[in-house]
Design an enzyme around this catalytic site. Sequence first.
Site, PDB file in Angstrom:
ATOM      1  N   ARG A   1       0.852  -1.190   0.000  1.00  0.00           N
ATOM      2  CA  ARG A   1       0.000   0.000   0.000  1.00  0.00           C
ATOM      3  C   ARG A   1       0.887   1.239   0.000  1.00  0.00           C
ATOM      4  O   ARG A   1       2.059   1.200   0.336  1.00  0.00           O
ATOM      5  CB  ARG A   1      -0.938   0.004   1.208  1.00  0.00           C
ATOM      6  CG  ARG A   1      -0.232   0.158   2.532  1.00  0.00           C
ATOM      7  CD  ARG A   1      -1.038  -0.213   3.756  1.00  0.00           C
ATOM      8  NE  ARG A   1      -2.456   0.032   3.632  1.00  0.00           N
ATOM      9  CZ  ARG A   1      -3.381  -0.504   4.433  1.00  0.00           C
ATOM     10  NH1 ARG A   1      -3.006  -1.334   5.407  1.00  0.00           N
ATOM     11  NH2 ARG A   1      -4.648  -0.248   4.282  1.00  0.00           N
ATOM     12  N   GLY A   2       0.309   2.358  -0.406  1.00  0.00           N
ATOM     13  CA  GLY A   2       0.998   3.633  -0.313  1.00  0.00           C
ATOM     14  C   GLY A   2       2.313   3.673  -1.065  1.00  0.00           C
ATOM     15  O   GLY A   2       2.447   3.170  -2.182  1.00  0.00           O
ATOM     16  N   ILE A   3       3.305   4.282  -0.436  1.00  0.00           N
ATOM     17  CA  ILE A   3       4.621   4.413  -1.057  1.00  0.00           C
ATOM     18  C   ILE A   3       5.214   3.050  -1.364  1.00  0.00           C
ATOM     19  O   ILE A   3       5.820   2.842  -2.422  1.00  0.00           O
ATOM     20  CB  ILE A   3       5.555   5.234  -0.142  1.00  0.00           C
ATOM     21  CG1 ILE A   3       5.127   6.707  -0.138  1.00  0.00           C
ATOM     22  CG2 ILE A   3       7.009   5.091  -0.585  1.00  0.00           C
ATOM     23  CD1 ILE A   3       5.882   7.567   0.845  1.00  0.00           C
ATOM     24  N   ASP A  20       5.226  -8.475  11.407  1.00  0.00           N
ATOM     25  CA  ASP A  20       5.360  -7.202  12.110  1.00  0.00           C
ATOM     26  C   ASP A  20       6.841  -6.944  12.347  1.00  0.00           C
ATOM     27  O   ASP A  20       7.459  -7.566  13.212  1.00  0.00           O
ATOM     28  CB  ASP A  20       4.596  -7.267  13.435  1.00  0.00           C
ATOM     29  CG  ASP A  20       4.615  -5.947  14.194  1.00  0.00           C
ATOM     30  OD1 ASP A  20       5.324  -5.013  13.757  1.00  0.00           O
ATOM     31  OD2 ASP A  20       3.909  -5.849  15.219  1.00  0.00           O
ATOM     32  N   GLY A  47       6.371   1.841   7.836  1.00  0.00           N
ATOM     33  CA  GLY A  47       6.387   2.840   8.894  1.00  0.00           C
ATOM     34  C   GLY A  47       4.976   3.147   9.341  1.00  0.00           C
ATOM     35  O   GLY A  47       4.005   2.795   8.661  1.00  0.00           O
ATOM     36  N   TYR A  67       7.236  10.760  15.481  1.00  0.00           N
ATOM     37  CA  TYR A  67       7.458  10.423  14.081  1.00  0.00           C
ATOM     38  C   TYR A  67       8.733  11.101  13.579  1.00  0.00           C
ATOM     39  O   TYR A  67       9.568  10.469  12.922  1.00  0.00           O
ATOM     40  CB  TYR A  67       6.250  10.846  13.244  1.00  0.00           C
ATOM     41  CG  TYR A  67       6.329  10.450  11.791  1.00  0.00           C
ATOM     42  CD1 TYR A  67       6.018   9.153  11.381  1.00  0.00           C
ATOM     43  CD2 TYR A  67       6.714  11.366  10.813  1.00  0.00           C
ATOM     44  CE1 TYR A  67       6.096   8.776  10.052  1.00  0.00           C
ATOM     45  CE2 TYR A  67       6.784  11.002   9.475  1.00  0.00           C
ATOM     46  CZ  TYR A  67       6.476   9.706   9.097  1.00  0.00           C
ATOM     47  OH  TYR A  67       6.557   9.345   7.773  1.00  0.00           O
ATOM     48  N   LYS A 117      12.209   9.220  12.227  1.00  0.00           N
ATOM     49  CA  LYS A 117      12.765   9.390  10.888  1.00  0.00           C
ATOM     50  C   LYS A 117      14.158  10.003  10.920  1.00  0.00           C
ATOM     51  O   LYS A 117      15.009   9.679  10.085  1.00  0.00           O
ATOM     52  CB  LYS A 117      11.814  10.238  10.037  1.00  0.00           C
ATOM     53  CG  LYS A 117      10.495   9.537   9.720  1.00  0.00           C
ATOM     54  CD  LYS A 117      10.707   8.249   8.931  1.00  0.00           C
ATOM     55  CE  LYS A 117       9.401   7.623   8.476  1.00  0.00           C
ATOM     56  NZ  LYS A 117       9.598   6.423   7.637  1.00  0.00           N
ATOM     57  N   ARG A 158      -2.732  24.172   1.856  1.00  0.00           N
ATOM     58  CA  ARG A 158      -1.360  24.654   2.034  1.00  0.00           C
ATOM     59  C   ARG A 158      -0.548  24.542   0.754  1.00  0.00           C
ATOM     60  O   ARG A 158       0.291  25.408   0.454  1.00  0.00           O
ATOM     61  CB  ARG A 158      -0.689  23.872   3.166  1.00  0.00           C
ATOM     62  CG  ARG A 158      -1.345  24.090   4.525  1.00  0.00           C
ATOM     63  CD  ARG A 158      -0.572  23.425   5.653  1.00  0.00           C
ATOM     64  NE  ARG A 158       0.708  24.089   5.866  1.00  0.00           N
ATOM     65  CZ  ARG A 158       1.658  23.633   6.684  1.00  0.00           C
ATOM     66  NH1 ARG A 158       1.461  22.479   7.331  1.00  0.00           N
ATOM     67  NH2 ARG A 158       2.791  24.292   6.834  1.00  0.00           N
TER      68      ARG A 158
END
Length: 270
Positions: free
Chosen positions: A26-28, A74, A103, A174, A178, A222
């Site tokens: 999923r996602g990135i 996990d 992440g 977070y 990172k 934004r």
Amino acid sequence: MPDHDHERRNAYGAPRRAALITGGTRGIGLGIARALARGRWDLLLSGLRPASDVAAIVEELQAFGGQVGYVAADISQPAGRTVLVDEARARHGALNALVNNAGRAPRVRADLIDATEDSFEEVLRTNLQGPYFLTQVIARDMLERTREDAAFQAAIVFVTSVSAEMASPNRGEYCVSKAGLAMAARLFAVRLAAAGIPVYDVRPGIIATDMTAAVKDAYDRRIADGLVPEGRWGQPDDVGRAVAALVGGDLPYATGSVIHLDGGLSLPRL
């Protein structure tokens, strides 16, 4: 570690290359998986969902011609990492690429003054401790293979974030995770350079994923107001194409490089 033949060929006559992508469904992570699948890499993906929930994604990626496997594991837990490493070794021996993408965001965006220790621990175990120790094990396998076979090529990518350097006081755990992961990328880059195993730090900015869906309206405004110089959301495919170039060897003599994929977000401006 089994003695796999890395000169074996795929159906198109090219040498097989195998990559592990954590959080790859999923996602990135899925954007990266699609980019590598288009290059006919063999893929092992990991995530938290049961295999039945990602069967359609695996089928989609297999249509490009490579072998695709999935492991529910996990990475924040030693047992989960062991399951993942065992599967990678059984399928591929030493991997040609490790992409540390998995992440998580904090469950609650809490002010730095109010954030809890439980949230800090949960985020750091997934975002920093997990990939740090997963890379340690995978790197050992890569080093062993390079000693046996001078032609063996491998690379490691850490998907960090602009949050490694840009402060967001409502999700401090977070940002800390990172920033730590960015240092992990530097450490492994130094340690593995002599063996010819490059390590890269890819730092996405505002990318359209499940993780950012909850703040879409706020970031739409934004971005429209000029937050991102390129004037748009990033897409998982933007990150995927960059990672494919890195693990494919298209940025030689550049281990330890930080690749900003943020549309100019992190550029200092007046």
